[in-house]
Scaffold this motif. Structure first.
Motif, PDB file in Angstrom:
ATOM      1  N   GLY A 143     -15.889   1.329  -0.595  1.00 37.76           N
ATOM      2  CA  GLY A 143     -15.189   0.420  -1.494  1.00 37.76           C
ATOM      3  C   GLY A 143     -13.826   0.001  -0.985  1.00 37.76           C
ATOM      4  O   GLY A 143     -13.287  -1.022  -1.423  1.00 37.76           O
ATOM      5  N   LEU A 198     -10.685   0.887  -6.298  1.00 37.83           N
ATOM      6  CA  LEU A 198     -12.052   1.008  -5.790  1.00 37.83           C
ATOM      7  C   LEU A 198     -12.378   2.388  -5.236  1.00 37.83           C
ATOM      8  O   LEU A 198     -13.504   2.610  -4.787  1.00 37.83           O
ATOM      9  CB  LEU A 198     -12.287  -0.046  -4.691  1.00 37.83           C
ATOM     10  CG  LEU A 198     -12.178  -1.500  -5.140  1.00 37.83           C
ATOM     11  CD1 LEU A 198     -12.281  -2.439  -3.940  1.00 37.83           C
ATOM     12  CD2 LEU A 198     -13.242  -1.830  -6.176  1.00 37.83           C
ATOM     13  N   ALA A 223     -12.524   4.817  -9.516  1.00 40.01           N
ATOM     14  CA  ALA A 223     -13.866   4.230  -9.511  1.00 40.01           C
ATOM     15  C   ALA A 223     -14.888   5.063 -10.284  1.00 40.01           C
ATOM     16  O   ALA A 223     -15.616   4.515 -11.127  1.00 40.01           O
ATOM     17  CB  ALA A 223     -14.320   3.998  -8.072  1.00 40.01           C
ATOM     18  N   HIS A 262     -15.826  -7.369  -9.956  1.00 38.61           N
ATOM     19  CA  HIS A 262     -14.576  -7.146  -9.232  1.00 38.61           C
ATOM     20  C   HIS A 262     -14.109  -8.420  -8.526  1.00 38.61           C
ATOM     21  O   HIS A 262     -12.913  -8.749  -8.537  1.00 38.61           O
ATOM     22  CB  HIS A 262     -14.750  -6.020  -8.205  1.00 38.61           C
ATOM     23  CG  HIS A 262     -15.075  -4.701  -8.809  1.00 38.61           C
ATOM     24  ND1 HIS A 262     -14.755  -4.389 -10.114  1.00 38.61           N
ATOM     25  CD2 HIS A 262     -15.694  -3.594  -8.278  1.00 38.61           C
ATOM     26  CE1 HIS A 262     -15.165  -3.154 -10.377  1.00 38.61           C
ATOM     27  NE2 HIS A 262     -15.731  -2.657  -9.281  1.00 38.61           N
TER      28      HIS A 262
END
Length: 308
Positions: free
Chosen positions: A17, A63, A68, A163
């Motif tokens: 991520g 992220l 997350a 996102h």
């Protein structure tokens, strides 16, 4: 009610991520190096670089663990992630002036093409403040008051789409309000403050409706929804105040030039010298002239004139 998308947290959490933000930072630093080599005198602002790096860091925090996994296990974590990606990171990224940096490093032909795209109709539409406000703030009601949120987050790819929407729409709105990059459709400071006030109002209304449970369509426990609404309300206000501060810090009021004494404004034009000469023909020398006292005799008449 249980959150039906929690099992997908392992697909988006972890080091993968953070790859997009890291790649963006590496590209930005490479362009900064080229800009400084190309024009060492002008160089590139360290504050711009630090601002862009801060935006990348905020995106990476959103992220990576622990944010997350928390975002995929609790609606309050989702709202924290939303604020980091969609509001705080865009402000820092936009203040890094990436478009200006790209224009400085591209060849002349490429820079002209990019500038033509920015000033074209297709480039003006996304930078219109109404469009940016609709995409960034107006989409909140559609997302949380319809089944869209549950449908999007039920798929692993839906998280990335969400996102991307938060980041791009947030950058677009921050660019329109306080961005240093060129924006042909950007209005004046007063109009931008009005659009920012509209965004603050919509955020507050959506958060209050969500906290009260009116029309909200999110598959999550009530305490999580109320907690997420509080995070949106207070966190959104802080982000929008930061955006307002960025707007004020980059605002340079226009200086109004003062009229020169004796200069006639408007359509009337003063007589030229030849016209004045024609008008004074046949008049005695010294007629119409005001001589200050003490410049000639006792009565102020210049010596040598016919009136002396």
């Amino acid at each position: 009610m249980g959150h039906d998308v929690m099992g997908h947290g392992t697909h988006v959490a972890g080091l993968p991520g953070a790859l997009p933000p890291v790649l963006a930072l590496l590209v930005y630093l490479h362009l900064v190096r080229r800009a400084r080599r190309r024009n060492p005198v002008v160089g590139w602002s360290r504050w711009r670089t630090a601002s862009f790096a801060t935006g990348v860091a905020l995106s990476a925090v959103a992220l990576l663990p622990p944010v997350a996994p928390f975002a995929h296990a609790d609606f309050r974590g989702h709202m924290v992630q939303h604020l980091l990606i969609g509001m705080y990171a865009p402000i820092a990224l936009v203040l890094g002036a990436p478009v200006t940096l790209l224009l400085r490093t591209l060849p002349a032909r490429g820079a002209r093409r990019l500038s033509a795209v920015v000033h074209s109709r297709a480039g003006r539409l996304p930078t219109d403040p109404a469009t940016a406000l609709l995409l960034s703030t107006g989409s909140l009601g559609v997302l949380y008051f319809t089944p869209l949120y549950n449908a999007v987050t039920a798929l692993p790819a839906g998280h990335w789409l969400l996102h991307a929407h938060f980041l791009l729409s947030g950058c677009l709105f921050a660019h329109v309000i306080a961005g240093p990059d060129p924006a042909p459709a950007r209005p004046g400071v007063r109009a931008r403050l009005v659009y920012l006030g509209c965004a603050i109002f919509v955020h507050a209304v959506v958060a209050q409706l969500m906290y009260g449970g009116f029309w909200v369509n999110v598959h999550a426990p009530i305490p999580e929804i109320r907690g997420g609404a509080e995070i949106m309300y207070y966190g959104g206000d802080i982000a929008e105040l930061l955006l307002a501060a960025a707007l004020v810090s980059t605002w340079r009021p226009e200086r109004r030039s003062r009229p020169v004494a004796g200069r006639v404004r408007g359509p009337y034009q003063p007589e030229t010298r030849p016209a004045r000469r024609r008008a004074t023909r046949g008049r005695p020398v010294g007629a119409g002239r005001r001589v200050p006292a003490g410049a000639g005799g006792r009565d102020g008449v210049r010596r040598g004139s016919p009136l002396a």
